[in-house]
Design a protein around this motif. Sequence first.
Motif, PDB file in Angstrom:
ATOM      1  N   SER A  14       0.847  -1.184   0.000  1.00  0.00           N
ATOM      2  CA  SER A  14       0.000   0.000   0.000  1.00  0.00           C
ATOM      3  C   SER A  14       0.883   1.234   0.000  1.00  0.00           C
ATOM      4  O   SER A  14       1.952   1.243   0.629  1.00  0.00           O
ATOM      5  N   ASP A  52      -2.555  -8.920   3.847  1.00  0.00           N
ATOM      6  CA  ASP A  52      -2.871  -7.630   3.225  1.00  0.00           C
ATOM      7  C   ASP A  52      -2.522  -6.497   4.168  1.00  0.00           C
ATOM      8  O   ASP A  52      -2.515  -6.672   5.402  1.00  0.00           O
ATOM      9  N   ALA A  54      -2.828  -1.879   4.477  1.00  0.00           N
ATOM     10  CA  ALA A  54      -3.440  -0.675   3.930  1.00  0.00           C
ATOM     11  C   ALA A  54      -3.012   0.531   4.751  1.00  0.00           C
ATOM     12  O   ALA A  54      -3.009   0.485   5.982  1.00  0.00           O
ATOM     13  N   SER A  94      -8.705  -2.721   4.489  1.00  0.00           N
ATOM     14  CA  SER A  94      -8.675  -1.398   3.858  1.00  0.00           C
ATOM     15  C   SER A  94      -9.025  -0.366   4.913  1.00  0.00           C
ATOM     16  O   SER A  94      -9.672  -0.677   5.918  1.00  0.00           O
ATOM     17  N   ASP A 134     -12.381  -3.075   0.003  1.00  0.00           N
ATOM     18  CA  ASP A 134     -11.852  -1.722  -0.166  1.00  0.00           C
ATOM     19  C   ASP A 134     -12.834  -0.726   0.402  1.00  0.00           C
ATOM     20  O   ASP A 134     -14.060  -0.927   0.344  1.00  0.00           O
ATOM     21  N   SER A 174     -11.549  -2.320  -5.896  1.00  0.00           N
ATOM     22  CA  SER A 174     -11.122  -0.954  -5.590  1.00  0.00           C
ATOM     23  C   SER A 174     -12.268  -0.006  -5.869  1.00  0.00           C
ATOM     24  O   SER A 174     -12.967  -0.157  -6.877  1.00  0.00           O
ATOM     25  N   ARG A 360      -1.024   5.459  -4.856  1.00  0.00           N
ATOM     26  CA  ARG A 360      -2.048   4.525  -5.306  1.00  0.00           C
ATOM     27  C   ARG A 360      -3.358   5.216  -5.608  1.00  0.00           C
ATOM     28  O   ARG A 360      -4.071   4.866  -6.533  1.00  0.00           O
TER      29      ARG A 360
END
Length: 363
Positions: A14, A52, A54, A94, A134, A174, A360
């Motif tokens: 991220s 993951d 974020a 996220s 997301d 996303s 991003r």
Amino acid sequence: VWEADVDGAVNGVSVATAGMYTAAGTKKGGLYLFDRNGATLWKLTLGDNVYDVALSSGGTYLVAGSDDGCIYLYKNSGEQVWKKKINGNIYGVSISDDGSIIAVGKREFEVSAYDLQGNRLWNHKTPEQVLDVDVSPDGSVIVAGCSDGRVYVYDREGNLVWSYNIRMPVNGVSAAIYGSYIAAASDDAYTHILSEKTRAEILKVPSLAKVRGAALTVTGTNLAAASDDGTLKYYALPITYTPAPEATPEVQYPNQPTVPATAASAVLEISSAPSGALAYVDNVYKGTTPVIVTELTAGTHSVTVSLDGYSSYSTQVELSAGRTTSVSASLAPTAKTSPVTVVTVIAAAIGALLIFAVGRRDD
């Protein structure tokens, strides 16, 4: 731009606004934070596969999900804010630009939302595994992609607003601002672009293999997609961003009533020509111009204004307690980009994190 060695295969990455920070999570449980030059600010070992990660827009907060069944929230200093055991395998995390809402997707058919204090706001069962989640930049929409081929769209309160069936597993999702556009990376070798307005697919972007991840810019007009053929492709999409009606006041800015600052806070008025641009204060999204930002602390703050098709405007402003300060940004048009792939990156290293572009969510 830079390259950094990590302890193994990278599962998630991220990037904060303008590449100020980059976070990475590895299969060996490593959690890394790098600065904009690629220097390692800190590394932690969480003890299991970090699936993951974020970052909030300005990089103030970093959330990570691990196969140990825990969600971790850290400050960019490396200080742990909280750790929450929720059991199961966390496939996606996220966080909104301001850090106020965190989304979590689990292999055990669940999607959840948490606040910055770690309180669970809501939890919903899904028919199949949640492969990715997301949060839209403004925090108003949470999207989940599932192995049953469906994209599920929830509002901030957890209400299921709509869903769409792609009919193949959705590996990555996303959301653009306000959930206006949604990208869904799928096993069918396409990235599907969905529109909130029609609540249907409006575009399919082809790849040569299964698409594993997708990322839209804030306005949804640009897309990055990574696929199993070892490529990362960046696209300019043939769609137009229109600010949400509720985000732009009906009364034009000069005549908009000024919100007085309290004795202990400052107020910042941000306008632009043209209007409808995205406004950030200290790398945190505050709305579309014209916008009035209240309850700011006295001192120096950064202001960034951006609009698709125009050069971004950035400045530093000094605010005083009890006073209102105005910033007006004149945005210059940029050359139009053809709606074709503009960047292709071939992944050639295992156990290394390669950064070719930053921002991003930046247009």
